[in-house]
Design a protein around this motif. Structure first.
Motif, PDB file in Angstrom:
ATOM      1  N   SER A  81     -27.374  29.684 -88.629  1.00  8.77           N
ATOM      2  CA  SER A  81     -26.978  29.097 -87.342  1.00  8.77           C
ATOM      3  C   SER A  81     -28.182  28.545 -86.599  1.00  8.77           C
ATOM      4  CB  SER A  81     -26.268  30.156 -86.482  1.00  8.77           C
ATOM      5  OG  SER A  81     -25.125  30.645 -87.132  1.00  8.77           O
ATOM      6  N   GLY A  82     -29.303  29.270 -86.647  1.00  5.23           N
ATOM      7  CA  GLY A  82     -30.493  28.825 -85.923  1.00  5.23           C
ATOM      8  C   GLY A  82     -31.048  27.517 -86.450  1.00  5.23           C
ATOM      9  N   VAL A  83     -31.191  27.417 -87.778  1.00  6.63           N
ATOM     10  CA  VAL A  83     -31.720  26.192 -88.376  1.00  6.63           C
ATOM     11  C   VAL A  83     -30.762  25.031 -88.150  1.00  6.63           C
ATOM     12  CG1 VAL A  83     -32.378  25.085 -90.548  1.00  6.63           C
ATOM     13  CG2 VAL A  83     -33.044  27.460 -90.095  1.00  6.63           C
ATOM     14  N   ILE A  84     -29.461  25.273 -88.321  1.00  2.00           N
ATOM     15  CA  ILE A  84     -28.467  24.203 -88.180  1.00  2.00           C
ATOM     16  C   ILE A  84     -28.417  23.695 -86.746  1.00  2.00           C
ATOM     17  CG2 ILE A  84     -25.976  23.735 -88.238  1.00  2.00           C
ATOM     18  CD1 ILE A  84     -25.872  25.558 -90.717  1.00  2.00           C
ATOM     19  N   ALA A  85     -28.454  24.609 -85.779  1.00  2.00           N
ATOM     20  CA  ALA A  85     -28.439  24.182 -84.376  1.00  2.00           C
ATOM     21  C   ALA A  85     -29.663  23.326 -84.054  1.00  2.00           C
ATOM     22  CB  ALA A  85     -28.396  25.406 -83.464  1.00  2.00           C
ATOM     23  N   ASP A 120     -32.160  17.936 -83.216  1.00  2.00           N
ATOM     24  CA  ASP A 120     -33.200  16.970 -83.587  1.00  2.00           C
ATOM     25  C   ASP A 120     -32.609  15.624 -84.004  1.00  2.00           C
ATOM     26  OD1 ASP A 120     -35.085  18.886 -83.074  1.00  2.00           O
ATOM     27  OD2 ASP A 120     -35.369  19.468 -85.169  1.00  2.00           O
ATOM     28  N   LEU A 121     -31.434  15.653 -84.661  1.00  6.68           N
ATOM     29  CA  LEU A 121     -30.807  14.429 -85.138  1.00  6.68           C
ATOM     30  C   LEU A 121     -29.901  13.783 -84.084  1.00  6.68           C
ATOM     31  CD1 LEU A 121     -29.842  15.476 -88.794  1.00  6.68           C
ATOM     32  CD2 LEU A 121     -31.815  14.136 -88.040  1.00  6.68           C
ATOM     33  N   GLY A 122     -29.765  14.417 -82.922  1.00 12.50           N
ATOM     34  CA  GLY A 122     -28.932  13.865 -81.860  1.00 12.50           C
ATOM     35  C   GLY A 122     -27.455  13.853 -82.189  1.00 12.50           C
ATOM     36  N   ARG A 123     -26.986  14.898 -82.889  1.00 10.01           N
ATOM     37  CA  ARG A 123     -25.588  14.942 -83.322  1.00 10.01           C
ATOM     38  C   ARG A 123     -24.741  15.964 -82.572  1.00 10.01           C
ATOM     39  NH1 ARG A 123     -26.252  14.853 -89.931  1.00 10.01           N
ATOM     40  NH2 ARG A 123     -27.267  12.805 -90.112  1.00 10.01           N
ATOM     41  N   VAL A 124     -25.276  16.509 -81.506  1.00 15.35           N
ATOM     42  CA  VAL A 124     -24.541  17.557 -80.792  1.00 15.35           C
ATOM     43  C   VAL A 124     -23.198  17.044 -80.283  1.00 15.35           C
ATOM     44  CG1 VAL A 124     -24.604  19.119 -78.817  1.00 15.35           C
ATOM     45  CG2 VAL A 124     -26.674  18.729 -80.157  1.00 15.35           C
ATOM     46  N   GLY A 125     -23.128  15.776 -79.895  1.00 12.45           N
ATOM     47  CA  GLY A 125     -21.890  15.208 -79.373  1.00 12.45           C
ATOM     48  C   GLY A 125     -21.017  14.541 -80.411  1.00 12.45           C
ATOM     49  N   ASN A 126     -21.363  14.633 -81.705  1.00 11.36           N
ATOM     50  CA  ASN A 126     -20.563  14.000 -82.753  1.00 11.36           C
ATOM     51  C   ASN A 126     -19.204  14.670 -82.919  1.00 11.36           C
ATOM     52  OD1 ASN A 126     -22.831  12.451 -83.146  1.00 11.36           O
ATOM     53  ND2 ASN A 126     -22.883  12.716 -85.368  1.00 11.36           N
ATOM     54  N   ARG A 127     -18.259  13.919 -83.484  1.00  8.24           N
ATOM     55  CA  ARG A 127     -16.906  14.458 -83.653  1.00  8.24           C
ATOM     56  C   ARG A 127     -16.870  15.616 -84.641  1.00  8.24           C
ATOM     57  NH1 ARG A 127     -12.228  10.910 -85.234  1.00  8.24           N
ATOM     58  NH2 ARG A 127     -11.165  12.843 -84.674  1.00  8.24           N
ATOM     59  N   THR A 177     -19.137  17.912 -85.044  1.00  7.61           N
ATOM     60  CA  THR A 177     -19.887  19.089 -84.584  1.00  7.61           C
ATOM     61  C   THR A 177     -18.992  20.292 -84.293  1.00  7.61           C
ATOM     62  OG1 THR A 177     -21.680  17.715 -83.711  1.00  7.61           O
ATOM     63  CG2 THR A 177     -21.474  19.936 -82.821  1.00  7.61           C
ATOM     64  N   PRO A 178     -17.828  20.147 -83.621  1.00  6.85           N
ATOM     65  CA  PRO A 178     -16.959  21.321 -83.430  1.00  6.85           C
ATOM     66  C   PRO A 178     -16.518  21.973 -84.737  1.00  6.85           C
ATOM     67  CG  PRO A 178     -16.294  19.550 -81.958  1.00  6.85           C
ATOM     68  CD  PRO A 178     -17.312  18.975 -82.891  1.00  6.85           C
ATOM     69  N   VAL A 179     -16.330  21.173 -85.781  1.00  5.42           N
ATOM     70  CA  VAL A 179     -15.957  21.731 -87.082  1.00  5.42           C
ATOM     71  C   VAL A 179     -17.093  22.593 -87.626  1.00  5.42           C
ATOM     72  CG1 VAL A 179     -15.340  21.164 -89.462  1.00  5.42           C
ATOM     73  CG2 VAL A 179     -14.419  19.803 -87.576  1.00  5.42           C
ATOM     74  N   ILE A 180     -18.321  22.071 -87.535  1.00  4.24           N
ATOM     75  CA  ILE A 180     -19.486  22.821 -88.004  1.00  4.24           C
ATOM     76  C   ILE A 180     -19.626  24.130 -87.238  1.00  4.24           C
ATOM     77  CG2 ILE A 180     -22.007  22.773 -88.185  1.00  4.24           C
ATOM     78  CD1 ILE A 180     -21.776  19.707 -88.467  1.00  4.24           C
ATOM     79  N   LEU A 181     -19.510  24.053 -85.914  1.00  6.40           N
ATOM     80  CA  LEU A 181     -19.650  25.257 -85.089  1.00  6.40           C
ATOM     81  C   LEU A 181     -18.550  26.261 -85.384  1.00  6.40           C
ATOM     82  CD1 LEU A 181     -20.693  23.681 -81.657  1.00  6.40           C
ATOM     83  CD2 LEU A 181     -22.153  24.782 -83.368  1.00  6.40           C
ATOM     84  N   GLY A 208     -23.377  18.162 -95.288  1.00  7.91           N
ATOM     85  CA  GLY A 208     -24.827  18.223 -95.431  1.00  7.91           C
ATOM     86  C   GLY A 208     -25.485  19.121 -94.410  1.00  7.91           C
ATOM     87  N   THR A 209     -24.933  19.213 -93.220  1.00  4.56           N
ATOM     88  CA  THR A 209     -25.526  20.024 -92.155  1.00  4.56           C
ATOM     89  C   THR A 209     -25.417  21.515 -92.449  1.00  4.56           C
ATOM     90  OG1 THR A 209     -24.960  18.303 -90.555  1.00  4.56           O
ATOM     91  CG2 THR A 209     -25.480  20.467 -89.671  1.00  4.56           C
TER      92      THR A 209
END
Length: 413
Positions: free
Chosen positions: A129-133, A138-145, A147-151, A327-328
């Motif tokens: 979780s730490g590395v992925i977050a 860093d890649l500016g993907r926090v607001g991507n569609r 991201t909720p799936v990953i979380l 990939g994330t």
């Protein structure tokens, strides 16, 4: 004299970790592999084995695990966890099936036995979780569609730890089936009770802990966390799970303030934890397991990508987002080391620690690369395949005779 040697050794470790963290920051990747390498250098068989400070490092490592799980729990509310359980549990089942089974199969193929198989299954299952977050930020993907799936997948893995860690603890302790079942029942009851209290009375707990004075807030939260973690460990539930549940119970401004206050402590003791794990791994034991670790890393990188792709497709995310999600999720890190560390301490399989170290080193470096390049690589591959299978058109044959347009009757004459 002993205290002076301790101060010199421990001071050198902290200074070294700080410098390694700076190097990792300059290179823009996770410092975890550098911390593990530092532990290998200071451990048995390394360049400069420690003596006086090893016992203190062991205590610091245990605090590091507790703070890692506490801070992770602060990221989620109990309501979020319940919601994720209801809506995303199929993705969690796919994640477990695709990523835990390769680890279990590898341990059995190497003849390590069922207990080591359960441990290695957890090592290959849980993403970092730490590395992925950090990578998503860093890649500016926090607001991507996607991201909720990953979380959601990460949350389900963290919840599964509340059940998995007590099972591992019981297996490593060699308790009977009845005692192990009792331990698991206690763990499930404690986890369920804390979730219930967090959902119903989370605000009351937060008000009790809350303080405008940062010093008092830090002392109360840290003391409560260590107390609950100790009680949980006494009940054979796992100190890490107890800390995670404390984090879930705190919410609102208290969670935000605690996160700000404890982040430096978390980073310090987490770094000590990774060093401690490296201390217990002889560098000479890594080369014999390097090929199995590499093969396992390749297989489970692929299964994580498949997991993220499937979960994102199920959520209605586009093709590009599916590849990005997969990939994330590849990076493994702190939780894989936590699980392997329990086995190393119990001494069930000498090669398990070196294999886990090599495995995490590989994927914690490869993970940020797959997060960045999986989607472009998939798009390039699809384009190449489409071009290769596209039928070639034959050029049109020139007409043999030029036809002269016929003049209409009305225009003749």
């Amino acid at each position: 004299m002993h205290s002076a040697v301790f101060l010199i050794e421990f001071g050198a470790i902290i200074l070294g970790l700080g410098l390694l963290g700076r190097v990792a920051g300059r290179l823009k990747f996770s410092p975890i592999p550098l911390y593990l390498l530092a532990g290998l250098a200071f451990g048995t068989g390394g360049l400069l084995p420690l003596g006086a400070s090893e016992e203190f490092v062991a205590i610091g490592a245990e605090i590091g695990v507790i703070l890692l799980l506490l801070m992770l729990g602060l990221e989620y509310t109990a309501t979020d966890l319940v919601s994720n359980l209801k809506t995303q549990y199929p993705a969690g089942l796919v994640d477990f099936t695709l990523n835990a089974l390769p680890g279990a199969a590898a341990a059995l193929l190497m003849g390590w036995g069922p207990v080591a198989a359960v441990v290695l299954a957890g090592v290959t299952w849980i993403s970092s979780s730490g590395v992925i977050a950090k990578v998503m930020g860093d890649l500016g993907r926090v607001g991507n569609r996607e991201t909720p799936v990953i979380l959601s997948i990460l949350v389900l893995e963290d919840l599964a730890m509340a059940v998995y860690l007590p099972i591992i603890t019981a297996l490593l302790a060699g308790v009977s089936l009845a005692a192990g079942s009792l331990t698991l029942a206690i763990a499930l009851f404690v986890a369920g009770a804390v979730l219930f209290v967090a959902v119903r009375y989370g605000r009351v707990i937060s008000r009790f802990v809350s303080s405008d004075d940062p010093e008092k807030l830090l002392l109360v939260v840290l003391g409560l966390t260590l107390l609950v973690a100790g009680i949980a460990q006494q009940l054979q539930v796992s100190a890490a799970v107890g800390a995670f549940l404390v984090g879930i119970a705190l919410s609102g401004e208290v969670a935000e303030g605690t996160h700000t206050l404890l982040s430096p402590l978390r980073d310090l003791f987490a770094a000590v934890f990774f060093v401690f794990f490296g201390l217990h791994t002889d560098p000479a034991s890594i080369p014999p397991v390097l090929l199995p670790a590499l093969a396992l890393a390749v297989v489970t990188a692929g299964t994580k990508i498949a997991t993220g792709y499937w979960a994102a497709r199920r959520a209605g995310i586009g093709v590009k987002g599916r590849w990005r999600a997969g990939g994330t999720l590849v990076a493994r890190g702190e939780f894989s080391i936590v699980i392997a560390g329990l086995a190393v301490t119990a001494g069930i399989e000498p090669a398990l620690g070196p294999l886990a170290t090599a495995y995490v080193l590989i994927l914690v470096i490869v993970g940020p690369l797959t997060a960045r390049y999986t989607q472009p690589l998939a798009a390039w591959t699809a384009t190449r395949l489409a071009a290769r299978h596209m039928p070639t058109r034959a050029p049109a044959a020139p007409p043999e005779h030029e036809s002269v347009p016929t003049q209409p009757a009305s225009d003749r004459g």
